[in-house]
Design an enzyme around this catalytic site. Sequence first.
Site, short mmCIF file in Angstrom:
data_model
loop_
_atom_site.label_atom_id
_atom_site.label_comp_id
_atom_site.label_asym_id
_atom_site.label_seq_id
_atom_site.Cartn_x
_atom_site.Cartn_y
_atom_site.Cartn_z
N CYS A 2 0.83 -1.21 0.00
CA CYS A 2 0.00 0.00 0.00
C CYS A 2 0.87 1.27 0.00
O CYS A 2 2.02 1.24 0.42
CB CYS A 2 -0.93 0.08 1.21
SG CYS A 2 -1.91 -1.40 1.46
N ARG A 27 3.05 0.47 -5.44
CA ARG A 27 2.97 -0.21 -4.15
C ARG A 27 1.71 -1.06 -4.01
O ARG A 27 1.50 -1.71 -2.98
CB ARG A 27 3.03 0.81 -3.01
CG ARG A 27 4.28 1.65 -3.04
CD ARG A 27 4.23 2.72 -1.98
NE ARG A 27 4.38 2.15 -0.66
CZ ARG A 27 5.53 1.96 -0.04
NH1 ARG A 27 6.65 2.30 -0.64
NH2 ARG A 27 5.58 1.43 1.16
N TRP A 75 -2.75 -2.67 -1.58
CA TRP A 75 -2.42 -4.05 -1.96
C TRP A 75 -2.99 -4.90 -0.83
O TRP A 75 -2.53 -4.83 0.31
CB TRP A 75 -0.91 -4.23 -2.07
CG TRP A 75 -0.53 -5.57 -2.62
CD1 TRP A 75 -0.43 -5.92 -3.93
CD2 TRP A 75 -0.18 -6.75 -1.87
NE1 TRP A 75 -0.07 -7.24 -4.05
CE2 TRP A 75 0.09 -7.77 -2.80
CE3 TRP A 75 -0.09 -7.04 -0.52
CZ2 TRP A 75 0.45 -9.05 -2.42
CZ3 TRP A 75 0.28 -8.32 -0.13
CH2 TRP A 75 0.54 -9.31 -1.09
N ASN A 99 -0.51 1.79 5.76
CA ASN A 99 0.35 0.84 5.04
C ASN A 99 1.03 -0.03 6.10
O ASN A 99 1.70 0.50 6.99
CB ASN A 99 1.39 1.61 4.23
CG ASN A 99 2.59 0.76 3.80
OD1 ASN A 99 3.71 1.24 3.79
ND2 ASN A 99 2.37 -0.49 3.46
N GLY A 100 0.82 -1.35 6.00
CA GLY A 100 1.46 -2.24 6.97
C GLY A 100 0.49 -3.33 7.39
O GLY A 100 -0.54 -3.54 6.75
N GLU A 468 15.74 -16.56 -12.72
CA GLU A 468 15.29 -15.21 -13.06
C GLU A 468 14.43 -15.22 -14.34
O GLU A 468 13.39 -14.56 -14.40
CB GLU A 468 16.49 -14.27 -13.21
CG GLU A 468 16.16 -12.85 -13.65
CD GLU A 468 15.17 -12.11 -12.73
OE1 GLU A 468 14.85 -12.62 -11.65
OE2 GLU A 468 14.69 -11.05 -13.15
N LYS A 472 10.56 -14.05 -14.42
CA LYS A 472 10.14 -12.95 -15.29
C LYS A 472 8.99 -13.39 -16.18
O LYS A 472 8.00 -12.70 -16.32
CB LYS A 472 11.34 -12.51 -16.13
CG LYS A 472 11.35 -11.09 -16.51
CD LYS A 472 12.00 -10.16 -15.49
CE LYS A 472 11.54 -10.37 -14.09
NZ LYS A 472 12.23 -9.58 -13.11
N GLU A 475 5.67 -14.01 -14.08
CA GLU A 475 5.02 -12.86 -13.46
C GLU A 475 4.37 -11.93 -14.47
O GLU A 475 3.34 -11.33 -14.18
CB GLU A 475 5.96 -12.09 -12.52
CG GLU A 475 7.03 -11.28 -13.18
CD GLU A 475 7.91 -10.53 -12.18
OE1 GLU A 475 7.38 -9.96 -11.23
OE2 GLU A 475 9.13 -10.51 -12.39
N HIS A 491 14.58 -36.25 -11.07
CA HIS A 491 14.20 -36.74 -9.75
C HIS A 491 12.73 -36.45 -9.46
O HIS A 491 12.35 -36.24 -8.31
CB HIS A 491 15.11 -36.14 -8.68
CG HIS A 491 16.53 -36.59 -8.84
ND1 HIS A 491 16.97 -37.82 -8.43
CD2 HIS A 491 17.59 -35.99 -9.45
CE1 HIS A 491 18.24 -37.96 -8.74
NE2 HIS A 491 18.64 -36.87 -9.36
N LYS A 587 5.18 -3.26 -6.73
CA LYS A 587 6.62 -3.10 -7.00
C LYS A 587 7.44 -3.26 -5.73
O LYS A 587 8.52 -3.81 -5.76
CB LYS A 587 6.83 -1.71 -7.61
CG LYS A 587 8.27 -1.36 -7.90
CD LYS A 587 8.67 -1.83 -9.26
CE LYS A 587 10.13 -1.63 -9.58
NZ LYS A 587 10.66 -2.76 -10.36
C1 F6R Z 1 10.46 -9.50 -9.81
C2 F6R Z 1 10.67 -8.47 -8.82
C3 F6R Z 1 10.71 -8.87 -7.40
C4 F6R Z 1 11.74 -8.03 -6.62
C5 F6R Z 1 11.63 -8.34 -5.12
C6 F6R Z 1 12.65 -7.58 -4.32
O1 F6R Z 1 10.47 -8.98 -11.09
O2 F6R Z 1 10.77 -7.31 -9.14
O3 F6R Z 1 10.93 -10.23 -7.23
O4 F6R Z 1 13.02 -8.32 -7.10
O5 F6R Z 1 10.34 -8.01 -4.69
O6 F6R Z 1 12.47 -6.20 -4.43
P1 F6R Z 1 13.61 -5.21 -4.03
O7 F6R Z 1 14.75 -5.42 -4.96
O8 F6R Z 1 12.99 -3.85 -4.16
O9 F6R Z 1 13.97 -5.53 -2.61
#
Ligand code: F6R
Length: 592
Positions: A2, A27, A75, A99-100, A468, A472, A475, A491, A587
């Site tokens: 949030c 957020r 969120w 937020n929290g 990774e 990517k 998501e 396995h 994010k």
């Molecule tokens: C995936 C992604 C997340 C962040 C993770 C950590 O694309 O962006 O997995 O890498 O939430 O976020 P930070 O780097 O801001 O601690």
Amino acid sequence: MCGIVGYVGNKKAIDVLISGLKNLEYRGYDSSGVALIDTNSIEIIKSVGKIKNLEDKLKDKNLDKFNIGLAHTRWATHGEASLVNAHPHTIGNIVIVHNGIIENAKELKNELINEGIEFNSETDTEVVAALINKYLENDIIKTISKVMNTIKGSYALGIMVKGINDKLYVAKKDSPLVIGIGEDENFFASDICAINMYTNKFVFLDDYDIAEISKNSVNYYSNGNKVDKKVDTIDIDLNSKSKNGYPHYMLKEINEEPTVLEKTLKPYLEDFSSIPDLTNYDEIHIVACGSAMYAGMIGKNLFEEKANIKSTCEVASEYRYKNNIYTNKTLVILISQSGETADTIAALKKAKELGQDTLAIVNVKTSTIARLADKVVFIEAGEEIAVATTKAYILQVAVISLLALKLAYNKKLIDNIDTYLEEFKTIPKLVKNVIDRENDYKKIAKEIKDNENVFFIGRRYDYAMCLEGSLKLKEVSYIHSEAYPSGELKHGTISLIDKGIPVFCILTDDELYEKSISNIVEVESRGAKTIIISKKSLKQNRKLEICVDDVSQFVIPLLVVPVLQLIAYHTAVDRGCDVDKPKNLAKSVTVE
Ligand code: F6R
């Protein structure tokens, strides 16, 4: 997660709040809402979904007379994403945004229900509103302090009190909160990006701080006592918000990788001594979340293989609750783009409490992690707006590779340092060459876009890149994807390999070449459609293959991962997904 924002001044509060919310949408975007107050009235308007929906709802309302207000983008944590659970919440005389997570909300709610309080929503936030309302007395600071002593968990609270139409109150513990200082106006927000178009003067609140914000002054209190706070002047480039002609931020940000690599690496390559020297340590713990953790896994491999130092890499949400065994020369490296990830902050605090040295690799310079870590190496990604990280991940890998290179050199495990440094200088150009092969990635995207399951396999560094690439893809395109160490697939998981199922195979590790090839053949024998990402010297000449330049192990992930990012991007576009704001995500993950 949030985001919250508030304004007291002479401007039309609604304009400040909506622009603030748009900048905080990273957020969370499950619902949003605003509350505005003046002498005679309070207006609360909420909407489900993105800020755009709230804006649509505001169109036929005249809110121009309001100069004070607070707002929230959500969120969902407690309760579904619905109108009734959207903030602001009101009980009695209190209007609140939060937020929290309030961890003891359930028991407090039961007590309040027994006292006859009625709740409308399923949120933990409403419980805080009810408590403030219950304890409300003339001294609002005393009231909020009392509530802070009652609630447990994390919070950045924005509070409006009916009948007080010239002040807002905020309180903080474990969730970020910043005050913006203006001329005849003041602000609060979860992040300076919500208010930095109005001011460059900020006060970062600490845990247990309360602030009373009016048009001409802000009073600060810590544990109930009046305190002075330091004002930081921070100028930020406001141009980074444009998409620069790209259809999505994700594509724009991938295309920025060569420039931000140049900006981040240049100072270190010009002055190798500016890279922190880690020779004093005999063990490294790398701790992060999501992609940042996968960047850390590349670092772990490099530290162990090249610099011969025992290294671990763990997700912060596990690390923070484990009995971590330290030597008296352990370094804890935290990696975070935002610097606000709740679990990574908690892991950092824990390591510090236990007396360990901490080093953070961070993008946001004003973030909590940047302020708390003993040492910080900044990456220069600029603002990353797409929810899925791309350019920040690449820079995290570049910086951790440099740390490993320097350690290997200092330990005399490599001697041809100039050759490596020259190679690092070529990275921006090599990455640009990779990014420019757009049609190759579009072709692969077409091959996989109708599948609902995809696998990634690789060994060691290649496996870390698989993780990774797989994250990517899933998501942003919502295709289910799993990454496996190539040798592990048989396995159990190999039972899922059927005719035509796409398997991405990363093949850049000379030492394990033959082993990896056997694993590729194993899945092909079961009908898998393999897509090989190799380096030139290991090229397989397959129909579906992307080849990158031959470079050292320190650099190869920086060429391979942009390929995976672009395949994920084009696949998501082909599937009509909301690339920059995938569902259920935010994010910055500021709750655990
Ligand atoms: C995936 C992604 C997340 C962040 C993770 C950590 O694309 O962006 O997995 O890498 O939430 O976020 P930070 O780097 O801001 O601690």
